[in-house]
Motif scaffolding. Structure first.
Motif, PDB file in Angstrom:
ATOM      1  N   GLU A   1      -1.166  -0.665  18.086  1.00 35.55           N
ATOM      2  CA  GLU A   1      -2.446  -0.688  18.795  1.00 35.55           C
ATOM      3  C   GLU A   1      -2.314  -1.450  20.102  1.00 35.55           C
ATOM      4  OE1 GLU A   1      -5.780  -1.993  16.511  1.00 35.55           O
ATOM      5  OE2 GLU A   1      -5.464  -0.489  14.919  1.00 35.55           O
ATOM      6  N   TYR A   2      -2.989  -0.920  21.123  1.00 34.11           N
ATOM      7  CA  TYR A   2      -3.000  -1.551  22.448  1.00 34.11           C
ATOM      8  C   TYR A   2      -4.458  -1.811  22.823  1.00 34.11           C
ATOM      9  CZ  TYR A   2       1.834   0.056  22.720  1.00 34.11           C
ATOM     10  OH  TYR A   2       3.169   0.275  22.472  1.00 34.11           O
ATOM     11  N   PRO A   3      -4.886  -3.069  22.814  1.00 35.95           N
ATOM     12  CA  PRO A   3      -6.285  -3.374  23.154  1.00 35.95           C
ATOM     13  C   PRO A   3      -6.517  -3.327  24.669  1.00 35.95           C
ATOM     14  CG  PRO A   3      -5.093  -5.395  22.645  1.00 35.95           C
ATOM     15  CD  PRO A   3      -4.134  -4.268  22.398  1.00 35.95           C
ATOM     16  N   ASP A   4      -7.795  -3.218  25.031  1.00 36.13           N
ATOM     17  CA  ASP A   4      -8.231  -3.320  26.435  1.00 36.13           C
ATOM     18  C   ASP A   4      -7.544  -2.323  27.358  1.00 36.13           C
ATOM     19  OD1 ASP A   4      -9.917  -5.496  25.780  1.00 36.13           O
ATOM     20  OD2 ASP A   4      -8.195  -6.853  25.862  1.00 36.13           O
ATOM     21  N   CYS A   5      -7.364  -1.101  26.865  1.00 37.31           N
ATOM     22  CA  CYS A   5      -6.816  -0.051  27.726  1.00 37.31           C
ATOM     23  C   CYS A   5      -7.941   0.476  28.616  1.00 37.31           C
ATOM     24  CB  CYS A   5      -6.246   1.091  26.889  1.00 37.31           C
ATOM     25  SG  CYS A   5      -4.864   0.575  25.845  1.00 37.31           S
TER      26      CYS A   5
ATOM     27  N   THR B   1     -11.078   0.706  25.994  1.00 43.20           N
ATOM     28  CA  THR B   1     -11.039   0.837  24.541  1.00 43.20           C
ATOM     29  C   THR B   1      -9.668   0.427  24.030  1.00 43.20           C
ATOM     30  OG1 THR B   1     -11.342   2.362  22.665  1.00 43.20           O
ATOM     31  CG2 THR B   1     -10.270   3.248  24.631  1.00 43.20           C
ATOM     32  N   THR B   2      -9.583   0.173  22.729  1.00 46.19           N
ATOM     33  CA  THR B   2      -8.289  -0.002  22.077  1.00 46.19           C
ATOM     34  C   THR B   2      -7.729   1.372  21.747  1.00 46.19           C
ATOM     35  OG1 THR B   2      -8.874  -2.149  21.134  1.00 46.19           O
ATOM     36  CG2 THR B   2      -7.135  -0.920  20.015  1.00 46.19           C
TER      37      THR B   2
ATOM     38  N   GLN C   1      -4.651   3.424  19.575  1.00 43.91           N
ATOM     39  CA  GLN C   1      -3.595   3.371  18.562  1.00 43.91           C
ATOM     40  C   GLN C   1      -2.746   4.642  18.676  1.00 43.91           C
ATOM     41  OE1 GLN C   1      -4.251   4.168  14.269  1.00 43.91           O
ATOM     42  NE2 GLN C   1      -3.418   2.124  13.922  1.00 43.91           N
TER      43      GLN C   1
END
Length: 252
Positions: A181-185, A197-198, A200
């Motif tokens: 998961e990559y937050p704050d995209c 948004t995050t 995945q």
């Protein structure tokens, strides 16, 4: 079976796969009778033409398709190793593929002929409807990577839906990263604005191009996207659909 489709974006294709020959025949015949336009992907989103089903001959195991007025495009179709098709029937998205296409005639006119597919994909749920994003002026997403990976990186989108996006990671920055998961995209949607948004990563697909370069396509799901951001995504999809329909109408 559909790993070569431009949207290898669903985790469980079999949930949507139709294997009944009778049902496949009925769906294809319905697409033909309603003169539904079909997007035929010759080399992925970079080489697409619009066709339609002229007839489905169950006894001959054949589907007859319109060919292009562009002789060079017809040549690329005939030499393609695999063709992917995408259309809709009664607002249901239909995907199928063909490994071989032949020249034929239908009612005295040139046509293409493929075998009736042994399976096809039928997607009824709106959130799985993906639309390709522009190639010439791509939509981009910024992912906040750690400094060890070079810090924030920007990637072009291949497509977008209300459930997620597919991104192109041609420099293999993210690796396959499935499940990560990559937050704050941040996705910058032209004429709509930024969406945060995050993401995945749900799947990865490596595509070898004609020049032997490899493209990596990562299917990413929105995680806990806010209602406001989802509304912005929906508005952008509507905008793309309107533009695509206008282009298709101009071809008919």
């Amino acid at each position: 079976m559909f790993s070569h489709l431009q949207d290898a974006d669903l985790e469980n294709w079999h949930d949507f796969e139709v294997e009944s020959r009778r049902e496949i025949y009925a769906l294809l015949r319905g697409i033909g009778e309603k003169n539904q336009l079909i997007r035929m992907l010759i080399g992925g989103e970079a080489d697409v033409c619009v066709t339609s089903i002229l007839a489905v001959d169950e006894a001959a195991n054949a589907v007859f398709l319109d060919c292009s007025i562009d002789a060079e495009q017809n040549r690329r179709v005939l030499t393609a190793r695999r063709l992917s098709f995408e259309t809709t029937l009664d607002k249901v998205r239909i995907l199928f593929a063909a490994d071989q296409v032949e020249t034929a005639t239908y009612q005295g006119n040139p046509a293409f002929k493929i075998a009736i597919p042994t399976t096809l994909i039928r997607l009824q749920r709106r959130e799985f409807y993906r639309i390709a994003t522009p190639v010439t002026n791509p939509v981009r997403v910024q992912i906040a990577l750690p400094a060890a990976l070079g810090g924030p990186a920007t990637f072009p989108l291949a497509d977008i839906s209300c459930g997620g996006i597919a991104i192109l990671d041609n420099k293999m920055v993210l690796g396959q990263a499935i499940g990560k998961e990559y937050p704050d995209c941040r996705i910058d949607l032209p004429e709509i604005g930024p969406v945060t948004t995050t993401l995945q990563v749900r799947n990865a697909l490596d595509l070898t191009l004609l020049n032997n370069k490899t493209n990596r396509r990562l299917g990413c799901e929105f995680i806990n996207i806010s209602r406001g951001n989802l509304s912005a995504v929906q508005r952008f999809i509507t905008k793309l659909e309107r533009e695509r329909n206008a282009r298709i109408a101009g071809l008919t």
